[in-house]
Design a protein around this motif. Structure first.
Motif, mmCIF file in Angstrom:
data_model
loop_
_atom_site.group_PDB
_atom_site.id
_atom_site.type_symbol
_atom_site.label_atom_id
_atom_site.label_comp_id
_atom_site.label_asym_id
_atom_site.label_seq_id
_atom_site.Cartn_x
_atom_site.Cartn_y
_atom_site.Cartn_z
ATOM 1 N N ASP A 295 0.852 -1.189 0.000
ATOM 2 C CA ASP A 295 0.000 0.000 0.000
ATOM 3 C C ASP A 295 0.888 1.239 0.000
ATOM 4 O O ASP A 295 2.030 1.220 0.480
ATOM 5 N N TYR A 296 0.331 2.329 -0.527
ATOM 6 C CA TYR A 296 1.068 3.596 -0.509
ATOM 7 C C TYR A 296 0.544 4.476 0.611
ATOM 8 O O TYR A 296 -0.672 4.654 0.763
ATOM 9 N N VAL A 297 1.467 5.015 1.368
ATOM 10 C CA VAL A 297 1.130 5.932 2.457
ATOM 11 C C VAL A 297 1.951 7.205 2.291
ATOM 12 O O VAL A 297 3.184 7.153 2.245
ATOM 13 N N ASP A 298 1.273 8.324 2.181
ATOM 14 C CA ASP A 298 1.945 9.619 2.123
ATOM 15 C C ASP A 298 1.981 10.192 3.540
ATOM 16 O O ASP A 298 0.937 10.568 4.079
ATOM 17 N N PRO A 299 3.133 10.257 4.157
ATOM 18 C CA PRO A 299 3.203 10.727 5.544
ATOM 19 C C PRO A 299 2.827 12.183 5.721
ATOM 20 O O PRO A 299 2.613 12.629 6.849
ATOM 21 N N GLN A 300 2.714 12.927 4.614
ATOM 22 C CA GLN A 300 2.356 14.337 4.721
ATOM 23 C C GLN A 300 0.886 14.610 4.468
ATOM 24 O O GLN A 300 0.375 15.654 4.880
ATOM 25 N N ASN A 301 0.211 13.696 3.773
ATOM 26 C CA ASN A 301 -1.193 13.949 3.449
ATOM 27 C C ASN A 301 -1.896 12.624 3.195
ATOM 28 O O ASN A 301 -1.706 11.992 2.149
#
Length: 540
Positions: free
Chosen positions: A421-427
């Protein structure tokens, strides 16, 4: 690049006249490469074929555009288009306030570059080579010009669809477009013509090469150029498989037939352009402009697969140490330094990209994957089973990036690792679940589409960083399964799920070649000049 500038290019109708009027830019470059400042005429340059060969450095370095090291042109021609849409890269820059190609608000001033550069810097000098009599005086030079023309122009038709091709250089004030099907038909004829010319030349003149001092790829080895021609023919044959399977099969089998000169097989055969002071444009974009980073799709697949090529392709994130972190296409990127510090193509840790890194147009690994697909479809002359060719493609790519024998074996036997999965730590709005559960190890019991997905996914990984070709193969096959854009500002002209299919014709064509571009639109699938319109070979 600190700021994207919109450039105004000469309309194509004018370009068709350049060869007839002396071709200012190409004549200038010819003098640069061949003049010894003594004022020698073309006649004085003829004995060693400088009067023809002097154009080739420009042609070869203008395909993956960095002729005269004009990195800004490359950024528009490829980096903010094919590199992004392929799932390879994404900029940490909110160009135009995020109203740009990444959010499907297509910027005409950017997207005309691939069109204009190809005609100015490839088609025009090739026309001049022909005008100077290369076909009769130096047929082996002409054969290489044909191969380079197809290599350059298939990228252009795969961006726009119909293009001016057969009528180029015929004069007049307009340039007629050919359908993409007609363009591909001519591609195949030109590649066969080139192959036969070089084969006959090698047989008649063994060990002789007058082209060596102009050759930025193979040092004048005509046998290698024959392999390139066949490999390019195979690439294009597989491209049209859904549009014309019979033609695809015939052309692919001709390309793969060992009697016709062979294909790229080892990493020594890879098509790399270097020399004449050529610089790799990504190096400047990465280091000086900080305008490009890893795409979220690359993070999902490479991290998930524990891929040995990952540290060769990208540096670790400096913002989130110990991780590789990409940016998802269509994210509303904040102004710098907001997303600066996400992973970038490898310049610091493994130094893959340097100023003088050769520019790769085709790798042998790609050819094994094409052969694997051909075998999967039952074509003759593939030279192995789908599994054998798939595994050879993977091992060839891994070896290119210095993977050990044990690492190759471990990778090929991995039937557990999957994209993450992709996780954007900023948004968190940019987060996304993995698009597929595809694994690495071949499974002969899988259905056709599962096997094809596995082949094309690994083909995609092996092709980095050449995003234009990867985008074309994604559109043709639907693989790998890429994250859709987060924000779609196309006003309904591009379907978020289907994703972008082409680039509209440049506005300069509407102002300078209006009647012909309107005819070209009628050659498109839905007769609409939109980013969501499928190309001829792009079938659901």
């Amino acid at each position: 690049m600190k700021k994207i500038r919109t450039k105004i290019y000469k309309p194509l109708a004018g370009l068709a006249l350049l060869g007839m009027l002396g071709m200012q830019s190409c004549t200038k470059n010819f003098e640069k490469y061949n003049s010894d400042n003594t004022g020698l005429s073309d006649d004085a340059l003829k004995p060693d074929f400088n009067f023809i060969g002097g154009f080739f450095p420009q042609i070869q370095s203008s395909i993956y555009f960095n002729f005269n090291n004009t990195t800004g042109d490359f950024q528009l021609q490829q980096n903010l288009m094919g590199d992004v849409y392929s799932g390879y890269l994404c900029p940490p820059n909110n160009f135009r306030g995020n109203i740009n190609n990444m959010t499907y608000s297509l910027v005409d001033g950017w997207n005309a570059s691939a069109f204009n550069l190809a005609y100015n810097n490839v088609m025009a000098p090739i026309f001049e080579i022909k005008r100077r009599g290369a076909e009769q005086l130096a047929p082996e030079f002409w054969a290489i010009a044909l191969i380079l023309k197809v290599e350059a122009m298939h990228r252009v038709t795969d961006i726009y669809g119909p293009i001016p091709y057969s009528s180029y250089g015929s004069g007049g004030t307009s340039s007629a477009y050919d359908s993409q099907e007609a363009v591909y038909t001519q591609f195949f004829k030109e590649l066969e013509q080139a192959r036969k010319i070089l084969t006959d030349y090698v047989a008649a003149h063994p060990g002789v090469s007058l082209f060596s001092k102009f050759d930025m790829i193979y040092g004048g080895d005509y046998r290698q150029w024959i392999k390139f021609a066949n490999s390019l023919r195979l690439r294009l044959a597989m491209r049209i498989v859904k549009a014309d399977m019979a033609k695809s099969k015939a052309e692919a089998e001709a390309a793969m037939n060992p009697a016709n000169g062979g294909l790229l097989e080892t990493n020594r055969d890879n098509v790399n352009v270097s020399g004449f002071g050529l610089k790799h444009p990504l190096y400047t974009i990465i280091t000086a402009w900080t305008d490009i980073a890893m795409n979220a799709a690359m993070e999902s697949f490479l991290v998930g697969f524990k891929d040995p090529r990952l540290p060769k392709y990208f540096d670790h994130s400096t913002k989130y140490p110990g991780t590789y972190k990409g940016i998802r296409i269509g994210s509303l990127v904040s102004s710098k330094p907001g997303y600066t510090g996400y992973s970038i193509p490898a310049v610091a840790e493994n130094k893959t990209f340097r100023n003088n890194t050769p520019i790769q147009l085709m790798a042998s690994a790609e050819i094994y994957f094409l052969r694997a697909e051909a075998a999967l479809r039952g074509y003759s002359y593939a030279g192995g089973t789908p599994q054998e060719l798939y595994e050879k493609g993977v091992s060839t790519s891994l070896s290119q990036w210095d993977a050990t024998t044990s690492a190759v074996a471990d990778y090929l036997n991995d039937d557990k690792s999957k994209p993450i999965d992709y996780v954007d730590p900023q948004n968190a709005a940019n987060n996304a679940e993995a698009t597929t559960d595809i694994t690495i190890k071949w499974n002969e019991g899988d259905a056709f589409e599962r096997k094809l997905e596995r082949i094309i996914t690994q083909k995609w990984i092996s092709g980095f960083p050449e995003g234009q070709e990867a985008w074309s193969e994604f559109r043709r096959t639907g693989y790998p399964k890429l994250f859709p854009v987060v924000n779609n500002y196309s006003n309904g002209t591009i379907d978020t799920k289907i994703q972008i299919r082409r680039i509209p014709f440049p506005s300069t064509e509407y102002t300078s070649n209006k009647a012909e571009v309107e005819k070209a639109i009628q050659l498109l699938e839905n007769k609409k000049d939109l980013g969501g319109t499928r190309l001829w070979w792009d079938r659901p």
